[in-house]
Write a protein that holds these residues in place. Structure first.
Motif, PDB file in Angstrom:
ATOM      1  N   HIS A  42       0.795  -1.221  -0.038  1.00  0.00           N
ATOM      2  CA  HIS A  42      -0.108   0.127  -0.169  1.00  0.00           C
ATOM      3  C   HIS A  42       0.369   1.581   0.269  1.00  0.00           C
ATOM      4  O   HIS A  42       0.728   2.181  -0.606  1.00  0.00           O
ATOM      5  CB  HIS A  42      -0.775  -0.071   1.583  1.00  0.00           C
ATOM      6  CG  HIS A  42      -1.710   0.996   1.492  1.00  0.00           C
ATOM      7  ND1 HIS A  42      -1.381   2.309   2.403  1.00  0.00           N
ATOM      8  CD2 HIS A  42      -3.092   1.388   0.976  1.00  0.00           C
ATOM      9  CE1 HIS A  42      -2.225   3.244   2.044  1.00  0.00           C
ATOM     10  NE2 HIS A  42      -3.345   2.712   1.002  1.00  0.00           N
ATOM     11  N   LYS A 242      -0.352   4.468  11.231  1.00  0.00           N
ATOM     12  CA  LYS A 242      -1.224   4.841  10.064  1.00  0.00           C
ATOM     13  C   LYS A 242      -1.723   4.521   8.915  1.00  0.00           C
ATOM     14  O   LYS A 242      -2.404   4.727   8.414  1.00  0.00           O
ATOM     15  CB  LYS A 242      -0.253   6.679  10.480  1.00  0.00           C
ATOM     16  CG  LYS A 242      -1.303   7.752   9.658  1.00  0.00           C
ATOM     17  CD  LYS A 242      -0.062   8.680   9.628  1.00  0.00           C
ATOM     18  CE  LYS A 242      -1.442   9.927   8.685  1.00  0.00           C
ATOM     19  NZ  LYS A 242      -0.353  11.155   8.238  1.00  0.00           N
ATOM     20  N   GLU A 245      -3.896   1.792   8.932  1.00  0.00           N
ATOM     21  CA  GLU A 245      -5.425   2.346   9.079  1.00  0.00           C
ATOM     22  C   GLU A 245      -6.299   3.189   7.787  1.00  0.00           C
ATOM     23  O   GLU A 245      -6.839   2.326   7.148  1.00  0.00           O
ATOM     24  CB  GLU A 245      -5.456   3.087  10.361  1.00  0.00           C
ATOM     25  CG  GLU A 245      -5.199   2.778  11.721  1.00  0.00           C
ATOM     26  CD  GLU A 245      -4.848   3.819  12.428  1.00  0.00           C
ATOM     27  OE1 GLU A 245      -5.006   5.143  12.041  1.00  0.00           O
ATOM     28  OE2 GLU A 245      -4.926   3.540  13.560  1.00  0.00           O
ATOM     29  N   GLU A 246      -4.751   2.826   6.979  1.00  0.00           N
ATOM     30  CA  GLU A 246      -5.248   4.058   5.448  1.00  0.00           C
ATOM     31  C   GLU A 246      -5.934   2.557   4.960  1.00  0.00           C
ATOM     32  O   GLU A 246      -6.595   2.686   3.934  1.00  0.00           O
ATOM     33  CB  GLU A 246      -4.311   4.837   5.216  1.00  0.00           C
ATOM     34  CG  GLU A 246      -4.108   5.807   5.429  1.00  0.00           C
ATOM     35  CD  GLU A 246      -3.456   7.216   5.140  1.00  0.00           C
ATOM     36  OE1 GLU A 246      -2.519   6.769   4.242  1.00  0.00           O
ATOM     37  OE2 GLU A 246      -3.360   8.000   5.654  1.00  0.00           O
ATOM     38  N   TYR A 247      -4.799   1.179   4.805  1.00  0.00           N
ATOM     39  CA  TYR A 247      -5.109   0.177   3.684  1.00  0.00           C
ATOM     40  C   TYR A 247      -6.102  -0.037   4.478  1.00  0.00           C
ATOM     41  O   TYR A 247      -6.811  -0.947   3.287  1.00  0.00           O
ATOM     42  CB  TYR A 247      -3.506  -0.446   3.933  1.00  0.00           C
ATOM     43  CG  TYR A 247      -4.356  -2.147   3.696  1.00  0.00           C
ATOM     44  CD1 TYR A 247      -4.123  -2.327   2.611  1.00  0.00           C
ATOM     45  CD2 TYR A 247      -4.047  -2.916   5.370  1.00  0.00           C
ATOM     46  CE1 TYR A 247      -4.833  -3.720   2.661  1.00  0.00           C
ATOM     47  CE2 TYR A 247      -4.126  -3.915   4.975  1.00  0.00           C
ATOM     48  CZ  TYR A 247      -4.783  -4.492   3.369  1.00  0.00           C
ATOM     49  OH  TYR A 247      -4.999  -5.282   2.934  1.00  0.00           O
ATOM     50  N   MET A 248      -6.509  -0.369   5.841  1.00  0.00           N
ATOM     51  CA  MET A 248      -7.806  -1.156   6.850  1.00  0.00           C
ATOM     52  C   MET A 248      -9.252  -0.356   5.768  1.00  0.00           C
ATOM     53  O   MET A 248     -10.079  -0.961   4.899  1.00  0.00           O
ATOM     54  CB  MET A 248      -7.754  -1.042   7.043  1.00  0.00           C
ATOM     55  CG  MET A 248      -6.804  -1.198   8.405  1.00  0.00           C
ATOM     56  SD  MET A 248      -6.707  -3.568   7.692  1.00  0.00           S
ATOM     57  CE  MET A 248      -6.010  -4.245   9.006  1.00  0.00           C
ATOM     58  N   LYS A 249      -8.985   0.203   5.598  1.00  0.00           N
ATOM     59  CA  LYS A 249     -10.353   1.363   5.092  1.00  0.00           C
ATOM     60  C   LYS A 249     -10.191   1.600   3.175  1.00  0.00           C
ATOM     61  O   LYS A 249     -11.417   1.513   2.734  1.00  0.00           O
ATOM     62  CB  LYS A 249      -9.984   3.401   5.253  1.00  0.00           C
ATOM     63  CG  LYS A 249     -10.076   3.330   6.590  1.00  0.00           C
ATOM     64  CD  LYS A 249      -9.737   5.311   6.664  1.00  0.00           C
ATOM     65  CE  LYS A 249      -9.982   5.725   7.954  1.00  0.00           C
ATOM     66  NZ  LYS A 249      -9.068   6.862   7.836  1.00  0.00           N
TER      67      LYS A 249
END
Length: 249
Positions: A42, A242, A245-249
């Protein structure tokens, strides 16, 4: 020119509809570090301004395809300890390709790294002078010490270079760790150097606030990353979480 995503990569399409060849990136994969691989991937895609194709090097797939058959040694901390050296073969011995461990977080555009490529070299890497203090790493794996440690953790391979054609599956499966990790199929002057900020060793390399040239472009959580409970408070853990979290979104 427009960018499209598909088949594990981001590609650019020219005005006449032709697709530019992407820069091939092979990432070491270990089932215990699946999330680390996804976050690394990512971080590359998110910042890349050039077409890239990211492929995991999965040992079970290599075994099914008859490319990897060596038995795992007790000092191999990951499934890609040796399979990484199949990179030129996986790239069909053509052009330049990169191998990188999955425990990296990219903070800069991969184009900057690709632009450092010099065709006179067979490989290019960060030439660390690194002796770890810890005796274990990751989730309790033995921390080994050897010359040129971490040089092979991120390597730009000139896959069409005659010397790299020596890296056949047979050689990768039978040669010693010293031969492979110390690049003993090459002469020293065939190994190009890359600034250490592209393989910034967490816990070893230091940022000097007044010197922007010391800021990491790629953090290497070589001792163990925040995806392991033991290392969730390591340096730069906040940046990794951080990105996760961006990847999970």
């Amino acid at each position: 020119m427009s960018m499209i995503e598909g088949n594990g990569g981001i590609y650019s399409v020219t005005s006449n509809g032709e697709v530019d060849k992407p820069f091939k990136i092979f990432v070491g994969y270990d089932p215990r570090e699946d999330l680390a691989y996804e976050v690394c991937r990512h971080s590359i895609f998110k910042r890349s301004s050039i077409p890239v194709e990211v492929s995991p090097i999965i040992q079970s797939n290599l075994r099914k395809n008859g490319l990897y058959w060596r038995e795992r040694g007790h000092l191999e901390s990951t499934e890609f300890s040796f399979s990484r050296f199949l990179t030129p073969h996986l790239a069909n011995y053509e052009g330049w390709a990169m191998f990188v461990d999955c425990d990296f977080l990219y903070l800069a555009d991969i184009k900057e790294l690709r632009d450092l490529i010099d065709d006179k070299y067979a490989i290019m890497c960060v030439q660390h002078d690194y002796t770890p203090k810890e005796t274990t790493k990751m989730d309790g794996a033995v921390q080994t010490v050897y010359p040129r440690k971490n040089w092979s953790s991120m390597v730009l391979y000139n896959c069409g270079h005659p010397k790299n054609k020596l890296l056949t599956p047979e050689v990768v499966n039978t040669q010693t760790g010293a031969f492979l990790h110390r690049f003993q199929w090459l002469e020293d002057d065939e190994i190009g150097s890359i600034p250490y900020v592209w393989n910034f060793l967490e816990g070893h390399n230091k940022v000097i606030e007044s010197d922007a040239t010391t800021f990491p472009k790629a953090i290497h959580y070589t001792r163990g990353g925040p995806w392991f409970d033991t290392w969730k408070h390591c340096e730069f853990a906040d940046l990794w979480f951080k990105e996760m979290e961006e990847y999970m979104k």
